[in-house]
Scaffold this motif. Structure first.
Motif, mmCIF file in Angstrom:
data_model
loop_
_atom_site.group_PDB
_atom_site.id
_atom_site.type_symbol
_atom_site.label_atom_id
_atom_site.label_comp_id
_atom_site.label_asym_id
_atom_site.label_seq_id
_atom_site.Cartn_x
_atom_site.Cartn_y
_atom_site.Cartn_z
ATOM 1 N N ALA A 171 0.826 -1.205 0.000
ATOM 2 C CA ALA A 171 0.000 0.000 0.000
ATOM 3 C C ALA A 171 0.862 1.257 0.000
ATOM 4 O O ALA A 171 0.558 2.239 -0.692
ATOM 5 C CB ALA A 171 -0.929 -0.008 1.208
ATOM 6 N N ILE A 172 1.939 1.247 0.767
ATOM 7 C CA ILE A 172 2.854 2.394 0.786
ATOM 8 C C ILE A 172 3.406 2.643 -0.612
ATOM 9 O O ILE A 172 3.467 3.784 -1.092
ATOM 10 C CB ILE A 172 3.998 2.155 1.789
ATOM 11 C CG1 ILE A 172 3.460 2.178 3.225
ATOM 12 C CG2 ILE A 172 5.102 3.209 1.629
ATOM 13 C CD1 ILE A 172 4.442 1.661 4.261
ATOM 14 N N GLY A 173 3.810 1.574 -1.292
ATOM 15 C CA GLY A 173 4.313 1.723 -2.649
ATOM 16 C C GLY A 173 3.279 2.297 -3.601
ATOM 17 O O GLY A 173 3.598 3.151 -4.442
ATOM 18 N N MET A 174 2.039 1.863 -3.466
ATOM 19 C CA MET A 174 0.970 2.403 -4.311
ATOM 20 C C MET A 174 0.763 3.890 -4.054
ATOM 21 O O MET A 174 0.600 4.684 -4.987
ATOM 22 C CB MET A 174 -0.334 1.656 -4.055
ATOM 23 C CG MET A 174 -0.426 0.301 -4.704
ATOM 24 S SD MET A 174 -2.094 -0.384 -4.467
ATOM 25 C CE MET A 174 -1.955 -1.901 -5.404
ATOM 26 N N VAL A 175 0.756 4.270 -2.792
ATOM 27 C CA VAL A 175 0.562 5.679 -2.453
ATOM 28 C C VAL A 175 1.706 6.511 -3.018
ATOM 29 O O VAL A 175 1.489 7.586 -3.606
ATOM 30 C CB VAL A 175 0.446 5.865 -0.927
ATOM 31 C CG1 VAL A 175 0.416 7.351 -0.572
ATOM 32 C CG2 VAL A 175 -0.806 5.167 -0.402
ATOM 33 N N ARG A 176 2.909 6.041 -2.866
ATOM 34 C CA ARG A 176 4.056 6.778 -3.409
ATOM 35 C C ARG A 176 3.991 6.887 -4.928
ATOM 36 O O ARG A 176 4.342 7.921 -5.508
ATOM 37 C CB ARG A 176 5.349 6.104 -2.974
ATOM 38 C CG ARG A 176 5.661 6.257 -1.494
ATOM 39 C CD ARG A 176 6.928 5.483 -1.135
ATOM 40 N NE ARG A 176 7.310 5.665 0.256
ATOM 41 C CZ ARG A 176 8.288 4.981 0.849
ATOM 42 N NH1 ARG A 176 8.966 4.064 0.160
ATOM 43 N NH2 ARG A 176 8.572 5.206 2.118
ATOM 44 N N ALA A 177 3.540 5.824 -5.582
ATOM 45 C CA ALA A 177 3.414 5.848 -7.037
ATOM 46 C C ALA A 177 2.383 6.893 -7.466
ATOM 47 O O ALA A 177 2.614 7.656 -8.416
ATOM 48 C CB ALA A 177 3.015 4.467 -7.554
ATOM 49 N N ALA A 178 1.258 6.947 -6.774
ATOM 50 C CA ALA A 178 0.246 7.943 -7.107
ATOM 51 C C ALA A 178 0.760 9.350 -6.859
ATOM 52 O O ALA A 178 0.534 10.267 -7.671
ATOM 53 C CB ALA A 178 -1.019 7.684 -6.283
ATOM 54 N N ARG A 179 1.455 9.531 -5.758
ATOM 55 C CA ARG A 179 1.993 10.857 -5.449
ATOM 56 C C ARG A 179 3.006 11.289 -6.496
ATOM 57 O O ARG A 179 3.077 12.473 -6.855
ATOM 58 C CB ARG A 179 2.632 10.854 -4.056
ATOM 59 C CG ARG A 179 3.169 12.217 -3.623
ATOM 60 C CD ARG A 179 3.542 12.240 -2.152
ATOM 61 N NE ARG A 179 4.528 11.221 -1.824
ATOM 62 C CZ ARG A 179 4.946 10.977 -0.579
ATOM 63 N NH1 ARG A 179 4.435 11.688 0.442
ATOM 64 N NH2 ARG A 179 5.842 10.048 -0.339
ATOM 65 N N ARG A 180 3.792 10.349 -7.008
ATOM 66 C CA ARG A 180 4.784 10.671 -8.044
ATOM 67 C C ARG A 180 4.126 11.313 -9.253
ATOM 68 O O ARG A 180 4.712 12.185 -9.907
ATOM 69 C CB ARG A 180 5.525 9.405 -8.462
ATOM 70 C CG ARG A 180 6.518 9.618 -9.590
ATOM 71 C CD ARG A 180 7.132 8.326 -10.072
ATOM 72 N NE ARG A 180 7.979 7.689 -9.072
ATOM 73 C CZ ARG A 180 8.709 6.597 -9.315
ATOM 74 N NH1 ARG A 180 8.659 6.019 -10.507
ATOM 75 N NH2 ARG A 180 9.468 6.077 -8.370
#
Length: 311
Positions: A171-180
């Motif tokens: 989930a952290i990776g997904m959030v970071r990807a969206a923020r990118r």
């Protein structure tokens, strides 16, 4: 174009409906084969696109009838590299199908004239949601999911929604990807019959960990792919619960393992499910999104919105 990317969620409604039970309805009720539980291949034929349009239009019509907003979920939950490869898709074709899915949704939204109607790009876990193998760390998850998110960022999508997640680092990776890519993002965890994630952690710990690692970038969190009786007891009046703003429930009380082995659809009790979700919302009025996951169809969504709108 994106209507709500800069202001998600829209503030002019108190209730949104969402539906992600389409695959079980297609497989069990309409005898349509969906290898790998993937519905995006339906985009390749006129008949398939008509089926997808039907679900989108039915949900919008229900929202109109009940003065509710609608979050349209794309058929791209397993349209990522590994899950696509397992059923014979190269990423070049997945890229096009991800974009085609959002284009179809944008057309349906424009034709409907219903507002607010949000376009959500639905992305799922890299591995089996119920029994994930080797877990990714957050950096690995960000690299992996950025591939699909980058494709979706160039569409009319309003929000990225990570569904049926089993552990916080993904989930952290997904959030970071969206923020990118400067996209709003919603994270939805699934739980087992004991109210804990398939990997054993608690909802509280998972949400707290994701927020701590991402400066609380996720717009909100949800619970999906579980029956209300599986998780109602773990919900509490606490700060972490304020971050949970959606419940997308299964019709069945069965465990994930039982659902995987089921040869017949358990569609539960639509009226009871509507009452259970309404009761959760009465207990936690900040919850904004209600809907149906595995085993549900429009009967369930009608009962959910009816109960939620009941005086």
């Amino acid at each position: 174009m994106s209507l709500y990317r800069a202001s998600f969620p829209p503030s002019n409604t108190d209730l949104f409906l969402a539906y992600v039970g389409m695959e079980t309805d297609l497989i069990f009720n309409q005898s349509i084969d969906l290898p790998g539980f993937a519905s995006y291949p339906l985009l390749k034929t006129a008949e398939g696109r008509d089926l997808l349009e039907g679900y989108l239009k039915n949900l919008i019509a229900l929202g109109k009838e009940n003065d509710a907003g609608v979050i349209l979920e794309s058929p791209t939950w397993v349209a990522n590299r590994d899950r696509g490869a397992a059923i014979g898709y190269e990423f070049s074709e997945l890229k096009q199908l991800n974009q085609d899915a959002i284009a179809l949704m944008a057309t349906v939204r424009a034709e409907s004239g219903h507002a607010p109607t949000v376009i959500s790009a639905n992305i799922g876990p890299r591995d089996d949601a119920y029994a994930p193998g080797e877990k990714m760390n957050a950096d690995e998850a960000e690299r992996y999911h950025s591939e699909q998110v980058s494709v979706l960022a160039d569409t009319d999508v309003d929000v990225i929604s990570g569904y049926t997640l089993a552990y916080p680092s993904e989930a952290i990776g997904m959030v970071r990807a969206a923020r990118r890519f400067a996209l709003p993002v919603v994270i939805s965890f699934t739980v087992e019959t004991d109210g804990r994630l398939p990997t054993g952690g608690s909802l509280e710990d998972a949400i707290t960990e994701v927020d701590a690692a991402t400066d609380s970038y996720a717009t909100y969190f949800m619970i999906n792919c579980a029956h209300p009786e599986h998780f109602t007891a773990v919900l509490e009046d606490a700060p972490w619960m304020q971050r949970v703003r959606g419940v997308i429930a299964n019709a069945s009380r069965c465990s994930h393992a039982e659902l995987d082995e089921a040869e017949k659809l358990d569609d539960g009790n639509p009226t009871e499910l509507g009452t259970q979700l309404s009761d959760i919302r009465l207990r936690f009025p900040h919850i904004l999104v209600l809907g149906g996951c595995c085993g549900t169809d429009m009967r369930h969504i009608k009962q959910i919105v009816s109960a939620a709108r009941r005086p």
